[in-house]
Structures are given as C-alpha cells and as structure tokens.
Motif scaffolding. Structure first.
Motif, PDB file in Angstrom:
ATOM      1  N   UNK A 142      -2.737  -3.016  -0.618  1.00  0.00           N
ATOM      2  CA  UNK A 142      -2.095  -1.786  -1.103  1.00  0.00           C
ATOM      3  C   UNK A 142      -2.838  -0.945  -2.112  1.00  0.00           C
ATOM      4  N   UNK A 143      -3.009   0.253  -1.844  1.00  0.00           N
ATOM      5  CA  UNK A 143      -3.651   1.297  -2.503  1.00  0.00           C
ATOM      6  C   UNK A 143      -3.121   1.533  -3.998  1.00  0.00           C
ATOM      7  N   UNK A 187       4.699   3.769   1.142  1.00  0.00           N
ATOM      8  CA  UNK A 187       4.118   2.967   2.065  1.00  0.00           C
ATOM      9  C   UNK A 187       2.561   2.720   2.068  1.00  0.00           C
ATOM     10  N   UNK A 188       2.011   2.575   0.734  1.00  0.00           N
ATOM     11  CA  UNK A 188       0.576   2.529   0.459  1.00  0.00           C
ATOM     12  C   UNK A 188      -0.280   1.541   1.123  1.00  0.00           C
ATOM     13  N   UNK A 195       8.129  -3.975   3.971  1.00  0.00           N
ATOM     14  CA  UNK A 195       8.130  -3.502   2.618  1.00  0.00           C
ATOM     15  C   UNK A 195       9.554  -3.918   1.978  1.00  0.00           C
ATOM     16  N   UNK A 196       9.538  -4.063   0.757  1.00  0.00           N
ATOM     17  CA  UNK A 196      10.679  -4.395   0.071  1.00  0.00           C
ATOM     18  C   UNK A 196      10.704  -3.863  -1.367  1.00  0.00           C
ATOM     19  N   UNK A 197      11.726  -3.052  -1.743  1.00  0.00           N
ATOM     20  CA  UNK A 197      11.885  -2.444  -2.971  1.00  0.00           C
ATOM     21  C   UNK A 197      10.748  -1.194  -3.351  1.00  0.00           C
ATOM     22  N   UNK A 224       2.233  -7.694  -3.386  1.00  0.00           N
ATOM     23  CA  UNK A 224       2.974  -6.840  -4.234  1.00  0.00           C
ATOM     24  C   UNK A 224       2.057  -5.704  -4.766  1.00  0.00           C
ATOM     25  N   UNK A 225       2.925  -4.497  -4.974  1.00  0.00           N
ATOM     26  CA  UNK A 225       2.284  -3.582  -5.789  1.00  0.00           C
ATOM     27  C   UNK A 225       3.220  -2.896  -6.531  1.00  0.00           C
TER      28      UNK A 225
END
Length: 811
Positions: A469-470, A481-482, A504-506, A533-534
């Motif tokens: 994830x960026x 949506x990274x 994805x979640x949250x 996670x991000x």
C-alpha cells in the motif's frame, strides 16, 4: 725724574709733563683736535710718544725698554703699534748727565680713531697713555722701575645732513636640497638714492636640516642713509640617496644551504652606510635575488636596489638494473638508487620507468630529475616467460526462475596468481530437472589452456505474495484504494491470475484500513498469500490570516485582521485572531489557531502589520486685535498640539519674526511653533500672524496750526513750543526712552519758484524734549532762525516711525 711726551703731526701736546715719582703733575693740558667730522664717518690721528727726562732722579740702565699702552672710551678708539714700534728704548747715554727736558731719541707710535655719531654737535673725550718698564742701574743690587702716564683731551664737531631712505632686498630660492651642512642660498643688498648700493651679509636660522629655514639681512644705516631690513624663508627638502647591491658576476653551485654572496651599501649627503641584503629564492638552483633598502630619515629620502645571481644544479650518482623471470602476476621493473651532495640519498628523484606484469616484458626507460640536481636518463630490459593453468568447475542445485539456470562457476588458476572465471556451456538448464555444464580455458598471453565438466538439479520455485500500500494516504471524503498485489519468486515477479486486486476493509475515514490477496501457484511455482494494513491520515487544514500592511495610531487597540480555516471536505470557518502590542506605533504580531477535527489536523497562522505614527495638528493662536508698538519684541501668541490617543498639550517655544516693528496687512508679524513628535505621533508645525499698530500722534497743538498748506508766521529768533501727545492704543506714552523722538528742521521754498536751501537744522534753542504730566502732553521748544523771510518744515518722528509735520515762515 722722567715724563711722557705726546705729540701729533710733530707738535708737542704734552710739553713738560713732569712726573715726580708715581704722581703725574700736568703743567700744560695736551689736546687732539679732529676738527669738523661728518655724521657717521671716521677720522684718525697719529700720535708719537716719547720719554722726557726732567731733573735728577733714578738712573736707568742704557737700552732699557718702556712698554706703551693706551685706553679710551667710545666713540674714540686707540691702538698702539705692536712689536718694537710700541716700545721706547732709553738712550744709551740716559744718565744723570742726560739733558733735562729733552725727549728720548726713540718713540712709540699710536693711532687714535674717532667714529662720529649721528647727532650733530661739539664733543670731547680723553685718551690715557701709560708707560711701564723695569731696568737695572749699573749696580744690579739696586733695582729701578718706571711707571708713567699722560692724559690727552680729544675734541671734535659732528656735522650731519638729512638721511635718505634705503631698501634692503633679500633673494632666496623657494627650496634647496639638504646637503648635511649649513645651506646659504640667499643674497642681499641695500639700495638708495643717487645710485647707492651695497652688498649685505645674510644671517640664517634652521638652515641645516629639512624644514623651513629663515634668512634675514639688515642695513644699520650711516650718516646719510636710513636703516632698513628684510627677511624671507625657504624650504629645505629631503635629499636623495643611492642604495647599491653588488652580487658576484659568476654563478654559484647549489650546496643545500642559503647562498648569501652579495653586499650592499647606501650613500647620500652626510651618509655612507653598509646594509644587510635580504635574499629570496637563494637556496635552490635557479635565479636568486638580493634586495637592500634604506628607509630614509628626516633629512634623506629612502632608496632600494635589487640584483639577481644564478645558483647552478649539482651532479648526483645513479645506478639502475633490469629484471629476468617467469610470469607470476606481479609487477616487475628496474631497481636502482642515486646519491647526492655529502652522500645524501636522493633516490626520491629517481623515476625507474616502465613496470611490466605480462609476458614478454619490455624496456624500462629510467630518469633522474630533482630540483637542484642535473637531470639524467637511461634504459634497462625487463624479461617475463609464460606459466601453466588449471580449471576448478563447481555446480549447485537451484530453483526454477523462468530463465536458463547457470548455477555453476569455473575458475582458472595458474602461476603468478592467475584466478579468473571461465565461460561455461550449459544443457537442459531452464525447466526443473538435471542440467549439464562444461568449462574450457583457452589460455592467454601468460598461461597455457585447460578444460572441466559437471551436472546439477533445478527444483520448483517457492513464491511470495506481497500486498503493498502506498502512502501517506490522506482523508479525501471517498474510499481509498492505494494497494497493489505482487507475486514474486527468487528470480523476480510472477504473473498473478486475474483478478489481482486486493480486498479492502475500513478504507474511507481517517484511521487504520486493511487489504489482502491469495495466490494459487502453478507447475513451476508454489502457492502463497498476504495481507496488510495502511493508515488514512487526517487531511491538513489551512488558515488564511489577512492583515493590512499598516494602520495609523488611534490611541486604542487596533484589530484590522481576519482569519479563515479551510480544508478537504471542510466548509470555510472564521477563526479568532490574537494580537500582541497593537496599541502604540510600531510592529504588531498576530496569530490564529484551529484545533482540527476527526478527519482534519489543526493549524496556526502568523502575521503582522505596522502601526504608523499619527499626524498631529499644531495650532498657533495670536490676538486678532492689533497690538500697539512698544519698541521691544512682542510675543503675544500661544501654541497647542492635538492628536489621536489624547495628545493635547502646549508647544514651546513660539518663535517670532517682524515682532519689533509696525506691521501692515501685507507684511504682518508672524509666530511659528514646531512639535517634534513622539513615539506615536509625527512632528508638526503651525503658524499665525498678528498686527502691530503704530502710535497715534496728536498735535502740534496751539499756538501751532496744522495743515499741508498752512504756514505759521513766526518772528525770526523766537522760540516756538511744539506740543503733542502720543497714544499706544489707549495708553499715553510718557517715557522719553520709549518715545525716542527726533525733530528735523528742513528749509522749504516759501514760493514754488524760490530755491530750496540744503541747510538742515537740528533741534535748536538749547531745550530738551520733556513731558508735561499736568497737561498730559510733550513739549519741544524750537528756537527759530533769526533770518526773516525764510520758510521751514518741522518734522517730528517717533520710535515707531510715526510723524507730525508743520510749516513755518520767519518775519
């Protein structure tokens, strides 16, 4: 008994001067008469002195000497001849039988000189002649001596003519150069009427050193010429000097130590001095220099000189050898050394030339080059032969990586340190299974060739699924949506099946979100999965703080700024502005802050503005009604300054112009006040005007009639009372010092055809202007001229310039 006999021009002036013992008895007074002598001139008289025998007395030995001396006082001078001419030798028959009253046959000579003064008249003086001597009688045991003197009176008359003027001229150059001695460049002469001219001596001051020298010449004057003098000055300037450096004409050879072969000296007026040269570049071979300087002093200028000399290089002894051997991978070259002055090792200046590693070697061209030594060159041979080689082939099992597998390594080694990879040829080395490898080394310039072979296994490749994830990710108000999916093996990226988007979640609001993915694998790859996670960060906010560049001081706190906070999905909202030092003139700092919310960070903005000094109003207030003239400075005005912040105060001083004289509407008296300003207010200035009115003159009162065409008929020689009053406003002027009145009497024509006399009469009659306190008026009595039929205008002028005029005719 004996006496001195003095004569001039053959005539005896002291005949029969009888001396008894040591007492002089003068029977006849002797005189020297110079006659008439011109002013300031000199005259001389020649005098002859004898010894005269008188009666019986002491008996002197024949041939004895009597020494003659003389004294006098100015303006007379007397000199007795020197040597035998100033002595009297007693005659050989000078005995008791020598005739009385007979002079000695020998005499002494003297000159009497008169220097006439500059005052005419008849004068006299005296000259005393003395004779002393000692001689023996015929009997030595009976000593005898002679001491005699005679006084002669001198008389003269001085005649003087009128003296004429003289001019002393002194010529000097503007400057002369210092010579170490006294400098005397000036000439002087005195000139006068009738071609009189005479060279004069010049006296000097401060003429031996640099600076201002003085010169003076004077002529004392004489009987016909007056004295005169002159003075001048000239500059003595510093003299030049010459510094000379001398170095040997031939070169010197490098020794390793500083070379100091030169000498130096400086010369100039009164100066010859050796100097110590300073050297540069005087150790190493090349061109060296020697410099000497003389700084100069109060009388001499400085000078310097520089000379060069050559330092030659020295010879060194060098020995160099070559090399022969089999290739060993090392570098080989020549060896050698060089010896310099005093056996010193100077091999650091030896360059041994080319170095060789590979077969066959080659020549080494050596050279020796070092500062201060002669350069040398030469060459020697370096010979190298080939060495044997061998290959070590090693293979390892590996994992599929989609490309041809080359897991083997082959290294060829040999004498001389050969160790390098060898190219390998592979078979069946891409998919999983058994692969083959063969290595062959063909040899090189320094080694012989060699060969080797082997096998290895290729296995399935494990995989790694990575969800990446960026970031950073900032709240935008929509789902984010990274993240991306990547499946890799050791060899690189594996193409994943479709779809390859993570779940994805949250992933909308600020906080922690998650993403995950499962890879199933294939024939050459093992399956794998990953999740991560991000963070969705709060969005930033911004505050716009707006202030004017400056506002003007008002005396109250100034709040001219506004602040607005804004951000992503955030409505613009006003923020409170905080002020610091926002009342007085100067720089004001401001700030505005917002704490943030669930999806936005807080922020702070800073700013500022200037509070400028406020302008002020200076008001000068003067009386509107005219002020009567007083003869003194009138200062009736006040000044006040007002401005923001409660400024309301008096301004001092008030300065005036035109406040001592009667004014006019076109030229009123002025008052000005200047306020210099303070920390919150600018300076300011105010002006105002006021009028100074003239006195009111009333009169002349009876018996005088007033009017431009009225002639008052008065009796000539009578006294006319001029009565008048003076009012300064409504106040009567009663002080004569304040009034400062003048009365002018001017003749006027009784008829326009009559000529007007230029005579002007001052106040007459011997009266004084006075104030009559009882009648409250001034009175000036005028005694009229006694001539009948004449007309006059009487003008009274007071201190303020006001006038009263009346016309009169005498009868």
């Amino acid at each position: 008994m004996s006496a001195l006999l003095i004569s001039t021009a053959g005539a005896a002036h002291a005949d029969n001067l009888e001396v008894d013992g040591d007492a002089l008895v003068t029977n006849t007074q002797a005189e020297i008469n110079f006659g008439n002598v011109a002013c300031g001139t000199t005259a001389t008289k020649q005098v002859t002195i004898y010894v005269q025998r008188l009666g019986n007395g002491q008996v002197f030995k024949s041939g004895a000497l009597v020494d003659i001396t003389a004294t006098t006082s100015a303006p007379l001078a007397v000199s007795v001849a020197t040597g035998t001419a100033g002595d009297i030798e007693l005659p050989s028959n000078w005995t008791t039988d020598y005739p009385n009253n007979t002079p000695s046959t020998t005499s002494a000579a003297a000159t009497v000189t008169l220097t006439a003064g500059t005052t005419a008249g008849t004068f006299s003086g005296s000259v005393v002649f003395s004779g002393t001597g000692a001689a023996l009688q015929e009997k030595p045991q009976d000593p005898a001596s002679i001491t005699r003197s005679a006084t002669v009176t001198a008389r003269w008359t001085v005649e003087c003519a009128a003296k004429t003027d003289t001019t002393t001229s002194l010529n000097c150059p503007s400057s002369a150069v210092y010579t170490a001695g006294a400098i005397t460049p000036c000439t002087a002469k005195v000139t006068g009427e009738n071609g009189f001219e005479q060279t004069l001596n010049v006296t000097y001051g401060s003429n031996t050193a640099v600076g201002t020298a003085t010169a003076a010449a004077s002529y004392a004057g004489d009987a016909t010429h007056k004295a005169s003098n002159a003075s001048a000055s000239f500059q003595i300037t510093r003299a030049s000097t010459t510094t000379t450096v001398t170095c040997p004409p031939s070169a010197v050879t490098y020794t390793g130590s500083p070379q100091t072969p030169c000498t130096a000296s400086v010369s100039g007026p009164g100066l010859v001095q050796n100097l110590t040269p300073a050297y540069s570049d005087n150790t190493n071979a090349g061109t060296a220099s020697a410099t000497a300087s003389f700084a100069g002093d109060g009388n001499l200028l400085g000078s310097s000189d520089t000379k060069n000399f050559v330092i030659l290089a020295a010879d060194a002894s060098c020995e160099v050898e070559g090399y022969v051997g089999i290739y060993d991978g090392a570098v080989h070259g020549a060896t050698g050394s060089c010896t310099g002055l005093g056996g010193a090792d100077v091999s650091h200046g030896l360059e041994l030339g080319e170095w060789y590693t590979d077969v066959p070697g080659g020549p080494a061209h050596w050279s020796f080059e070092l500062p201060n030594y002669v350069t040398q060159t030469g060459s020697v041979g370096i010979a190298i032969g080939k060495a044997m080689s061998s290959i070590e082939l090693q293979c390892s099992d590996t994992v599929y990586n989609r490309a041809a597998q080359e897991t083997c390594s082959a290294t060829v080694t040999g004498a001389g340190g050969l160790s390098e990879p060898v190219t390998i040829t592979y078979g069946d080395n891409t998919d999983a299974g058994t692969a083959t490898a063969k290595a062959e080394y063909a040899g090189d310039n320094n080694h012989e060739g060699s060969v080797a072979s082997a096998t290895f296994t290729i296995a399935q490749a494990p995989t790694t699924t990575t969800v990446t994830c960026t970031g950073p990710n900032t709240y935008t108000g929509v789902e984010l949506t990274p993240c991306t999916v990547k499946v890799t093996a050791d060899y690189g990226i594996v193409e994943p099946p479709t779809p390859s988007t993570p779940s994805y979640l949250n992933n909308r609001d600020a906080g922690t979100a998650s993403a995950s993915y499962q890879y199933p694998g294939d024939d050459n790859h093992l399956p794998s999965n990953d999740s991560t996670t991000f963070t969705i960060d709060k969005a930033t906010s911004s505050i716009t703080l707006s202030c004017p560049a400056s506002v003007v001081f008002t005396g109250s706190p100034l709040t001219p700024c506004t602040a607005i906070v804004s951000g992503v999905a955030l409505a613009d909202t006003g923020v409170r502005v905080i002020y610091s030092a926002n009342t007085n003139a100067g720089s004001v700092t401001t700030s505005a802050s917002w704490p943030g919310d669930d999806n936005h960070t807080g922020n702070t903005a800073n700013g500022g503005f200037e509070i400028l000094k406020a302008p002020v109003t200076v008001t000068v207030t003067c009386p509107t009604a005219a002020i009567p003239f007083t003869g003194s400075p009138i200062q009736p005005c006040t000044a006040w300054v007002k401005g923001p912040g409660g400024l309301d105060e008096a301004v001092t001083p008030v300065t005036y112009s035109g406040n001592m004289a009667v004014s006019t509407p076109m030229e009123p008296a002025t008052a000005k006040a200047t306020y210099v300003g303070d920390a919150n207010h600018l300076g300011g200035e105010g002006t105002a005007t006021f009028q100074i009115e003239a006195w009111k003159l009333n009169g002349f009162y009876k018996p005088v009639d007033m009017g431009d065409t009225v002639l008052n008929i008065v009796k000539g020689g009578s006294t006319v009372p001029l009565k008048f009053t003076v009012l300064a406003g409504t106040t009567e002027v009663t002080d004569v010092t304040t009034l400062r009145a003048t009365v002018a009497i001017t003749p006027i024509p009784c008829d326009p055809k009559d000529a007007v006399s230029d005579d002007l009469f001052a106040t007459t009659g011997g009266t004084t202007l006075r104030y009559d306190a009882t009648a409250h008026q001034w009175i000036q009595n005028w005694a009229t001229p006694k001539i009948a039929g004449k007309c006059y205008q009487v003008t009274l002028t007071t201190a303020d310039g006001s006038t009263l005029k009346a016309q009169f005719k005498t009868k």
